[in-house]
Design a protein around this motif. Structure first.
Motif, mmCIF file in Angstrom:
data_model
loop_
_atom_site.group_PDB
_atom_site.id
_atom_site.type_symbol
_atom_site.label_atom_id
_atom_site.label_comp_id
_atom_site.label_asym_id
_atom_site.label_seq_id
_atom_site.Cartn_x
_atom_site.Cartn_y
_atom_site.Cartn_z
ATOM 1 N N TYR A 241 -21.812 15.168 39.117
ATOM 2 C CA TYR A 241 -22.088 15.558 37.713
ATOM 3 C C TYR A 241 -20.660 15.202 37.043
ATOM 4 O O TYR A 241 -19.703 16.024 37.164
ATOM 5 C CB TYR A 241 -22.350 17.082 37.814
ATOM 6 N N LYS A 242 -20.708 14.577 35.751
ATOM 7 C CA LYS A 242 -19.574 13.937 35.061
ATOM 8 C C LYS A 242 -19.511 14.436 33.474
ATOM 9 O O LYS A 242 -20.612 14.383 32.891
ATOM 10 C CB LYS A 242 -19.541 12.491 35.148
ATOM 11 N N LEU A 243 -18.291 15.048 33.358
ATOM 12 C CA LEU A 243 -18.284 15.646 31.832
ATOM 13 C C LEU A 243 -17.794 14.336 30.987
ATOM 14 O O LEU A 243 -16.680 13.750 31.362
ATOM 15 C CB LEU A 243 -17.248 16.760 31.852
ATOM 16 N N PHE A 244 -18.392 14.249 29.751
ATOM 17 C CA PHE A 244 -18.004 13.203 28.926
ATOM 18 C C PHE A 244 -17.464 14.089 27.589
ATOM 19 O O PHE A 244 -18.337 14.943 27.014
ATOM 20 C CB PHE A 244 -19.256 12.218 28.464
ATOM 21 N N THR A 245 -16.275 13.825 26.987
ATOM 22 C CA THR A 245 -15.851 14.690 26.065
ATOM 23 C C THR A 245 -14.913 13.786 25.193
ATOM 24 O O THR A 245 -14.147 12.915 25.608
ATOM 25 C CB THR A 245 -15.120 16.043 26.422
ATOM 26 N N VAL A 246 -15.050 14.057 23.674
ATOM 27 C CA VAL A 246 -14.264 13.471 22.756
ATOM 28 C C VAL A 246 -13.245 14.646 22.384
ATOM 29 O O VAL A 246 -12.624 14.035 21.522
ATOM 30 C CB VAL A 246 -14.777 12.774 21.703
ATOM 31 N N VAL A 247 -13.366 15.811 22.704
ATOM 32 C CA VAL A 247 -12.516 16.899 22.091
ATOM 33 C C VAL A 247 -11.799 17.444 23.403
ATOM 34 O O VAL A 247 -11.961 17.225 24.595
ATOM 35 C CB VAL A 247 -13.410 17.966 21.431
ATOM 36 N N ASN A 248 -10.622 18.315 23.182
ATOM 37 C CA ASN A 248 -9.813 18.807 24.263
ATOM 38 C C ASN A 248 -10.797 20.170 25.008
ATOM 39 O O ASN A 248 -10.831 21.005 24.393
ATOM 40 C CB ASN A 248 -8.712 19.167 23.991
ATOM 41 N N VAL A 249 -10.805 19.769 26.326
ATOM 42 C CA VAL A 249 -11.491 20.928 26.864
ATOM 43 C C VAL A 249 -10.589 21.430 28.057
ATOM 44 O O VAL A 249 -9.852 20.877 28.682
ATOM 45 C CB VAL A 249 -12.485 20.448 28.038
#
Length: 267
Positions: free
Chosen positions: A7-15
């Motif tokens: 399960y992979k998280l994709f983000t363009v913001v800072n998590v």
């Protein structure tokens, strides 16, 4: 057959961080959680760059045939909406975060039946395996105790795999249940690799030269074929020695072998 699920998280913001709220149940499968996860990476999807990270992974093994749907992973992520620099009066520059609930997609898997008929002595193993064997002596007398050791390694679920087969004539040998003396599971990049060492207690009861071939039959999903591993063959020379071939003597030898196995396992 082992199946790896990530399960992979994709983000363009800072998590800033995340918490897993609910894991998939993997109904119809035996599962092992994979503790070692990846570092942050960058991936381009449809021309857009994302920061990605594997946040949950598991190795699953089907226990029945049919179509199955893997439940989604539920995650609560803390997303940074203000890094604190916008407030010049703030000394600590503490970021402001906002909680976001994330749900992965479902996964559909179809588990196919193995080709039939399966060969004799099929172990039930599906995957990629290797095997080695050894015998402690090749020249014995009747009613002497010997031990045959087999070592199995592979990427399938060894807990659901039958033991290797020994082609022993019941008129020439007394074979007792093997003892598992070593067992271990390691995680590698390709998934979990299991190993098991078994020692077979055997009593020779009939003179002659006997060929012993330990074997292990498994199904290879890559080649779609049943594979028989029989890397070693032993020619055991049994000479007439003790004239007492009764059960009491055989049982005595069995007890001796089991005691030896106990010493091997717990030196």
């Amino acid at each position: 057959q082992q199946v790896l699920i990530e399960y992979k998280l994709f983000t363009v913001v800072n998590v800033e961080n995340y918490n897993i709220l609910r894991n998939p149940e993997f109904k119809g499968f035996h599962s092992n959680h994979i503790p070692r996860l990846s570092n942050d990476n960058r991936e381009i999807v449809n021309g857009r760059t994302y920061v990605t990270k594997v946040i949950h992974a598991a190795s699953i093994y089907p226990i029945q045939n049919g179509k199955f749907e893997i439940d989604p992973l539920h995650v609560r992520a803390s997303v940074v909406v203000d890094d604190g620099r916008s407030n010049p009066n703030s000394f600590f520059l503490l970021p402001t975060t906002e909680g976001v609930n994330l749900v992965s997609n479902n996964i559909e898997i179809e588990i196919l039946s193995l080709p039939q008929p399966s060969p004799p002595h099929f172990s039930g193993a599906v995957g990629r395996y290797s095997m080695t064997s050894r015998i402690d002596q090749l020249n014995v007398k009747t009613n002497d105790a010997i031990s045959i050791t087999s070592y199995i390694e592979g990427d399938g679920d060894l807990n659901r795999v039958n033991k290797p087969f020994l082609n022993l004539d019941s008129n020439s040998f007394q074979l007792y249940e093997p003892k598992i003396t070593k067992e271990n599971t390691d995680y590698k990049l390709s998934g979990f690799i299991g190993m098991r060492e078994l020692i077979y207690p055997v009593v020779a009861t009939k003179p002659g030269v006997h060929k012993i071939v330990p074997s292990f039959v498994y199904f290879n999903p890559d080649s779609q074929k049943y594979i028989t591993l029989a890397p070693e063959a032993f020619n055991l020379n049994v000479s007439g020695g003790s004239t007492s071939a009764n059960k009491d003597v055989a049982l005595q030898h069995k007890d001796e072998i089991l005691e030896e196995l106990k010493l091997i396992k717990n030196p």
